[in-house]
Structures are given as C-alpha cells and as structure tokens.
Scaffold this active site. Structure first.
Site, short mmCIF file in Angstrom:
data_model
loop_
_atom_site.label_atom_id
_atom_site.label_comp_id
_atom_site.label_asym_id
_atom_site.label_seq_id
_atom_site.Cartn_x
_atom_site.Cartn_y
_atom_site.Cartn_z
N PRO A 292 0.71 -0.93 0.15
CA PRO A 292 0.07 -0.54 -0.33
C PRO A 292 0.53 1.02 -0.36
CG PRO A 292 -1.00 -1.49 1.91
CD PRO A 292 0.19 -2.28 1.31
N GLU A 293 0.30 2.03 -1.02
CA GLU A 293 0.93 3.59 -1.17
C GLU A 293 0.72 4.87 -0.13
OE1 GLU A 293 2.70 4.54 -5.05
OE2 GLU A 293 2.92 2.06 -5.48
N LYS B 45 4.20 6.19 4.56
CA LYS B 45 3.16 4.15 5.00
C LYS B 45 3.36 4.26 6.36
CE LYS B 45 5.64 3.05 0.50
NZ LYS B 45 6.09 2.51 -0.68
N ASN C 76 6.46 2.01 -5.73
CA ASN C 76 6.62 1.50 -6.93
C ASN C 76 6.00 1.91 -7.95
OD1 ASN C 76 8.38 0.03 -8.69
ND2 ASN C 76 6.85 -1.74 -8.69
N ARG D 252 12.16 -4.06 -6.25
CA ARG D 252 10.65 -3.98 -6.65
C ARG D 252 11.54 -3.73 -8.26
NH1 ARG D 252 7.00 -2.76 -3.11
NH2 ARG D 252 5.79 -3.50 -4.71
#
Length: 272
Positions: free
Chosen positions: A2-3, A52, A163, A261
């Site tokens: 989750p961003e 985050k 990402n 990532r």
C-alpha cells in the site's frame, strides 16, 4: 505494498467512524493482546498518516501501524446492527457501538508514545500529501549518486511513494529512471513533486492510483462538481506492462529490478 494515499484514506475513514468516541480495542488473533489492553476504553482522538505510517491517537497512547506488503485495515462504512464476526487473522480490532475496524497482516502494530511518533516522522522525507515543499527531498536527491528510481523508493528521501507511483510519475515526466540523483535537473524534480501533489489526492478520493490523463481529468472534474467518483478499471502507462507497447510511442515497455521492486519504463519516452 500500500502506498501513501492508502494510509491517508484509512486515517480519514478512522476519524469519520471513531473520532471523539471511547472505543473498544482487542486482538482477536492474540498477537497484539497486551497492546490492545493498553488502548482499550480510550477515546480515539485522531488518526493521522505520514508517508506509509499510520498513527492512531487513543487516550494518551498511540497505535502505530505500518501495513508492509500485505497488511490491510478495513473500516465498515455502514453501522453494525447485529453480530460482528471475526474474519481472518485480525491482529487488532477497533470498535464502537456503530463501527468496526479490523487490521490484518501488518508489518508493524505497536503502542508508542508521542515522542516515539515524533522520532519516527523525523526520519522520513517530505510527504506530498502533507508538505507543500519538496525542498528537503531535492537536497537529498541532488547529492546522491543513486538512480532517481531508487531514491523515489527511499522513505528517508520521500515519504509515501511506492513502486506504482514511482514508475508512473517518472514516465509522465519523461525521466530516465536510471539517471543519478545528482544529475537530475531541478526543474525535472519540481515536475515530479508537483505531479505527486496532484495525483496522490486522487488516490485518496478513488482508492485507486490514477495516472492516465483522461482518467485524471475525469476524476478532477467529478470531484470539482462534488459528485462521487466511480472508476471501473485500473490502467497505467507502464506499471506491470512488460513487453506491451508503450501507450505513447508503441515501443515495448521494459522491466528490471531497482531497489528491490520491479521497475517499469519506456526506453524511448524516457530516453537519457
């Protein structure tokens, strides 16, 4: 993972459901039983996000949550009228007479002090959803030999970007993701910062990452009219489109591992 927009949306929804109320806090799974006992019965004063990280102020203590890769924090949008079943491995449950919020699979779930929160935030870079200026991030980027793609994922440089946003904003700015930070132009950085400031609030409003121009304009127009946004599909310029034709130039989208990532980019539209 989750961003940042996801955590800000969760904070908003927690406030809407519980702010100003005494809440029951439990750990159905049992792994957070001691922490839940410290929070149980306190008034939920405020939920706030930085990058985050989520901080939920309950009484004189703070619940600190980092969702990590698989964590979720779901808040019921409608009032409960009957039994409140526990579904899955719920690490922490917050509930009032009307609402239930369940935390599952977080990387971090702990009770901290206000001083601990201040120390945690001090280690982070600016959050585009909270900070007007990205100057602190620019200072750190402009001094680094690391690629801009790696730097955008470094939470000590920039808080809240993950990402998907990394790939999409670099494409939208036409920036080669392998460019060393110290070779990035100040105007290029200002374009990235402004784009994040524009796109992240749309993520809060829609619970989706919106980057295609037609969708961005549609969401902005809908919000300006005060209407509810309904997006039926998630679309992106490059994210998870390896080998597919670039939506702008038609050349194949490439992928490689950067900062742990998968980075996606167009070698033509994002030429060095």
């Amino acid at each position: 993972m989750p961003e940042g927009h996801t955590l800000h949306r969760i904070a908003r929804d927690l406030d809407a459901a519980f702010a100003g109320q005494a809440v029951r806090v439990s750990s159905p799974q049992g792994r957070f039983a001691d922490g839940a006992a410290l929070l149980d019965g306190g008034v939920l004063e405020e939920a706030r996000a930085y990058g985050k990280h989520l901080f939920v102020e309950i009484g004189e203590r703070i619940l600190h949550v980092h969702l990590g890769l698989i964590g979720t924090f779901t808040i019921d949008e409608v009032a409960y009228t009957g039994e409140r079943p526990v579904i899955g491995r719920v690490r922490c449950r917050i509930e009032s007479e009307a609402h239930v919020a369940d935390l599952r699979g977080p990387m971090r779930c702990e009770v901290i002090t206000p001083e601990d929160e201040t120390a945690t935030v001090a280690k982070l870079g600016p959050d585009p959803l909270r900070d007007v200026s990205g100057d602190v991030a620019w200072t750190r980027i402009s001094r680094s030999k690391k690629s801009v793609a790696a730097l955008l994922m470094d939470q000590s440089v920039l808080a809240g970007v993950g990402n998907v946003y990394r790939c999409e904003v670099l494409f939208r700015a036409g920036i080669d993701p392998m460019t060393p930070g110290q070779r990035l132009g100040r105007e290029q950085w200002e374009q990235v910062w402004a784009d994040l400031r524009r796109l992240l609030p749309l993520g809060i409003a829609t619970s989706r990452i919106v980057t295609l121009p037609e969708q961005v304009e549609e969401v902005e127009a809908t919000l300006a009219k005060g209407d509810e946004v309904h997006l039926t599909e998630r679309a992106s310029f490059v994210y998870k489109r390896t080998g597919e034709p670039c939506l702008v130039c038609g050349n194949p989208v490439q992928a490689s591992d950067v900062a742990g990532r998968t980075l996606y980019w167009c070698p033509v539209c994002q030429r060095a």
